[in-house]
Design a protein around this motif. Structure first.
Motif, mmCIF file in Angstrom:
data_model
loop_
_atom_site.group_PDB
_atom_site.id
_atom_site.type_symbol
_atom_site.label_atom_id
_atom_site.label_comp_id
_atom_site.label_asym_id
_atom_site.label_seq_id
_atom_site.Cartn_x
_atom_site.Cartn_y
_atom_site.Cartn_z
ATOM 1 N N THR A 173 34.833 60.730 71.876
ATOM 2 C CA THR A 173 34.912 62.084 71.310
ATOM 3 C C THR A 173 33.679 62.403 70.466
ATOM 4 O O THR A 173 33.571 63.491 69.918
ATOM 5 C CB THR A 173 36.167 62.261 70.421
ATOM 6 N N LYS A 205 35.456 57.984 61.882
ATOM 7 C CA LYS A 205 36.439 58.321 62.922
ATOM 8 C C LYS A 205 37.240 57.101 63.360
ATOM 9 O O LYS A 205 38.440 57.187 63.577
ATOM 10 C CB LYS A 205 35.762 58.997 64.110
ATOM 11 N N VAL A 206 36.567 55.955 63.497
ATOM 12 C CA VAL A 206 37.272 54.732 63.906
ATOM 13 C C VAL A 206 38.197 54.269 62.780
ATOM 14 O O VAL A 206 39.332 53.869 63.021
ATOM 15 C CB VAL A 206 36.269 53.633 64.327
ATOM 16 N N SER A 220 39.746 56.056 60.769
ATOM 17 C CA SER A 220 40.888 56.963 60.651
ATOM 18 C C SER A 220 42.061 56.539 61.542
ATOM 19 O O SER A 220 43.174 57.031 61.377
ATOM 20 C CB SER A 220 40.468 58.397 60.978
ATOM 21 N N LEU A 221 41.833 55.621 62.479
ATOM 22 C CA LEU A 221 42.933 55.092 63.293
ATOM 23 C C LEU A 221 43.857 54.271 62.392
ATOM 24 O O LEU A 221 43.382 53.429 61.625
ATOM 25 C CB LEU A 221 42.405 54.212 64.425
ATOM 26 N N LYS A 261 41.890 52.083 72.101
ATOM 27 C CA LYS A 261 42.004 53.279 71.241
ATOM 28 C C LYS A 261 40.661 53.603 70.604
ATOM 29 O O LYS A 261 40.291 54.766 70.480
ATOM 30 C CB LYS A 261 43.048 53.052 70.138
ATOM 31 N N ILE A 262 39.938 52.578 70.188
ATOM 32 C CA ILE A 262 38.625 52.773 69.576
ATOM 33 C C ILE A 262 37.673 53.411 70.583
ATOM 34 O O ILE A 262 36.943 54.350 70.257
ATOM 35 C CB ILE A 262 38.073 51.443 69.028
ATOM 36 N N ARG A 317 38.466 55.309 73.061
ATOM 37 C CA ARG A 317 38.861 56.715 73.220
ATOM 38 C C ARG A 317 38.284 57.570 72.082
ATOM 39 O O ARG A 317 37.837 58.690 72.316
ATOM 40 C CB ARG A 317 40.380 56.865 73.287
ATOM 41 N N VAL A 318 38.266 57.030 70.863
ATOM 42 C CA VAL A 318 37.668 57.748 69.728
ATOM 43 C C VAL A 318 36.162 57.890 69.939
ATOM 44 O O VAL A 318 35.591 58.965 69.717
ATOM 45 C CB VAL A 318 37.963 57.027 68.388
#
Length: 108
Positions: free
Chosen positions: A21, A72-73, A75-76, A14-15, A17-18
């Protein structure tokens, strides 16, 4: 039990994928494909450590890019804390870019 359990490998994906972006402002390629992320560590407490570099020590986003990544990371939902470590050893070179990034920039 309503708590969602997520393993560290899944969280690591998931990280990534962030990270894909987030783009270098000077090069139209994301920082992951560009090879700026050297490593992502996730422990059992979901604390994250990201080891990264910049295209050069004088990069104009030396302050803002690590901060953007951290925010951003963080915020997961599953992420507890994020530590950024900036290194220039080894220095970034075009060899660190993925095939996808090289193709995108017309280098293949």
């Amino acid at each position: 039990m309503s708590e969602i359990t997520i393993d560290t490998n899944e969280l690591g994906e998931k990280i990534v994928r962030v990270l894909k972006t987030i783009y270098d402002p000077e090069i139209p390629v994301d920082i992951y494909e560009l090879g700026l992320i050297y490593d992502v560590f996730v422990n059992e407490d979901h604390d994250v450590k990201i080891l990264m570099t910049l295209t050069s020590p004088n990069c104009p986003v030396a302050e803002s890019l690590p901060q953007e990544i951290q925010e951003k990371v963080k915020s997961l939902d599953a992420v507890n804390d994020v530590e950024m470590e900036l290194t220039f050893d080894p220095p970034w070179s075009q060899d660190l870019m993925s095939e996808e990034a090289k193709l995108e920039l017309g280098m293949l």
